[in-house]
Design a protein around this motif. Sequence first.
Motif, PDB file in Angstrom:
ATOM      1  N   GLU A  25       0.800  -1.229   0.000  1.00 38.69           N
ATOM      2  CA  GLU A  25       0.000   0.000   0.000  1.00 38.69           C
ATOM      3  C   GLU A  25       0.831   1.276   0.000  1.00 38.69           C
ATOM      4  O   GLU A  25       0.379   2.302  -0.466  1.00 38.69           O
ATOM      5  N   VAL A  26       2.021   1.215   0.623  1.00 36.72           N
ATOM      6  CA  VAL A  26       2.789   2.446   0.819  1.00 36.72           C
ATOM      7  C   VAL A  26       4.169   2.286   0.197  1.00 36.72           C
ATOM      8  O   VAL A  26       4.903   1.357   0.536  1.00 36.72           O
ATOM      9  N   GLN A  27       4.508   3.146  -0.723  1.00 37.13           N
ATOM     10  CA  GLN A  27       5.802   3.075  -1.388  1.00 37.13           C
ATOM     11  C   GLN A  27       6.531   4.406  -1.268  1.00 37.13           C
ATOM     12  O   GLN A  27       5.910   5.470  -1.364  1.00 37.13           O
ATOM     13  N   LEU A  28       7.836   4.304  -1.060  1.00 45.01           N
ATOM     14  CA  LEU A  28       8.647   5.504  -0.928  1.00 45.01           C
ATOM     15  C   LEU A  28       9.482   5.697  -2.194  1.00 45.01           C
ATOM     16  O   LEU A  28      10.074   4.737  -2.680  1.00 45.01           O
ATOM     17  N   VAL A  29       9.501   6.909  -2.708  1.00 39.16           N
ATOM     18  CA  VAL A  29      10.376   7.243  -3.841  1.00 39.16           C
ATOM     19  C   VAL A  29      11.455   8.171  -3.297  1.00 39.16           C
ATOM     20  O   VAL A  29      11.148   9.203  -2.701  1.00 39.16           O
ATOM     21  N   PHE A  30      12.722   7.782  -3.505  1.00 38.05           N
ATOM     22  CA  PHE A  30      13.826   8.519  -2.882  1.00 38.05           C
ATOM     23  C   PHE A  30      14.336   9.631  -3.790  1.00 38.05           C
ATOM     24  O   PHE A  30      14.082   9.649  -4.996  1.00 38.05           O
ATOM     25  N   GLN A  31      15.117  10.504  -3.154  1.00 40.84           N
ATOM     26  CA  GLN A  31      15.778  11.571  -3.893  1.00 40.84           C
ATOM     27  C   GLN A  31      16.689  10.978  -4.984  1.00 40.84           C
ATOM     28  O   GLN A  31      16.704  11.443  -6.118  1.00 40.84           O
ATOM     29  N   ASP A  32      17.430   9.925  -4.624  1.00 37.23           N
ATOM     30  CA  ASP A  32      18.359   9.304  -5.557  1.00 37.23           C
ATOM     31  C   ASP A  32      17.743   8.016  -6.094  1.00 37.23           C
ATOM     32  O   ASP A  32      17.615   7.039  -5.367  1.00 37.23           O
ATOM     33  N   PRO A  33      17.362   8.004  -7.381  1.00 41.52           N
ATOM     34  CA  PRO A  33      16.671   6.818  -7.907  1.00 41.52           C
ATOM     35  C   PRO A  33      17.511   5.552  -7.826  1.00 41.52           C
ATOM     36  O   PRO A  33      16.967   4.447  -7.736  1.00 41.52           O
ATOM     37  N   PHE A  34      18.844   5.688  -7.806  1.00 46.88           N
ATOM     38  CA  PHE A  34      19.684   4.491  -7.689  1.00 46.88           C
ATOM     39  C   PHE A  34      19.393   3.746  -6.385  1.00 46.88           C
ATOM     40  O   PHE A  34      19.645   2.552  -6.285  1.00 46.88           O
ATOM     41  N   ALA A  35      18.885   4.470  -5.389  1.00 43.79           N
ATOM     42  CA  ALA A  35      18.622   3.841  -4.090  1.00 43.79           C
ATOM     43  C   ALA A  35      17.607   2.705  -4.194  1.00 43.79           C
ATOM     44  O   ALA A  35      17.611   1.797  -3.373  1.00 43.79           O
TER      45      ALA A  35
END
Length: 326
Positions: A87-97
């Motif tokens: 349900e919950v997804q995090l998108v980071f500043q650095d996509p490589f993460a």
Amino acid sequence: ETPILAAEDVTKHFHARDGVGRHVTVRAVENITLRLHRGRIAALVGESGSGKTTLARLLAQFYPVTSGEIRLRGEPVTGPDKRFAGEVQLVFQDPFASLNSLRRVEHNLRRALRLHAHPAADEDVRELLGKVNLTPEAEFARKLPHELSGGQRQRVAIARALAVRPSVLLGDEPISMLDVSIRLDVLNLLARLRDEEGLALLYITHDIASARYLSDDIFVMYAGQMIEGGPAESVIQRPKHPYTRLLIDSSPDPERAAGSSAFTVGEKLGEPPSLVDPPPGCRFHPRCPFAKDECRTEVPPRVEFPDGGWTTCWLHATRPEDTPTP
Ligand code: SF4
């Protein structure tokens, strides 16, 4: 309407050691309530060190709260919970993460699709790439992450988050590492995902201009506390807290380029306060041009306004002892 995801009166303290090895408590987030709704984008704005990333990580269940509750569809979540991953997804500043840099885009997406017991046919991979406007899809599917531009890589990271069909996306400064010229494209993509997929989005940023461009609601954090919130229009057109006004005044013209601001509030005001030993009363008082006596000793109460906005500031509140008795 019940929020999809909510932090209810959440506090997070970390134990650490200071420069000379003494045990200290870092009061990263204190007594914050934030509710995310389907089909709406909320922006969480503040300078670095204000606690916004900690709050996002609490919402994503990276670590437990010290007190308060995280609720998913109204139900308290305590400890690891399988529902969360979907349900919950995090998108980071650095996509490589969030990407395996040695594997092709299609492998990264298939892996995310499979993790959640979803079939991972070529068609599913193509559908995800289409959703984030990476066309021709077959071509992008074959690329390695480092063969993509920063903006394309962030789109793949968003596609990966979408693979599990989440209801909530938490974007932690998702455009701040990108070239100014493509930031707007990624913001427009997020807005489209809100409209077409009905996602609830939390957009975390230090840049109030991009928050204004993208968001339905804006919440401002300062030194671990939420100090203003409400519909974007109310916060931007009629800011109630001196710190919010300062953020807006320091920000470039939002019509020019969302997310292009190079300013940091610190440049104008000096260092933000310590979260180990925050100032008493209103935490903004050492930097506030309007500070009065009670600001230095008493915590300002929350005051609500007819336009849906609210703030915690003595400029808008009266102490009970100051109210004349009839
Ligand atoms: Fe400034 Fe006082 Fe308002 Fe804090 S409570 S922002 S110090 S006027």
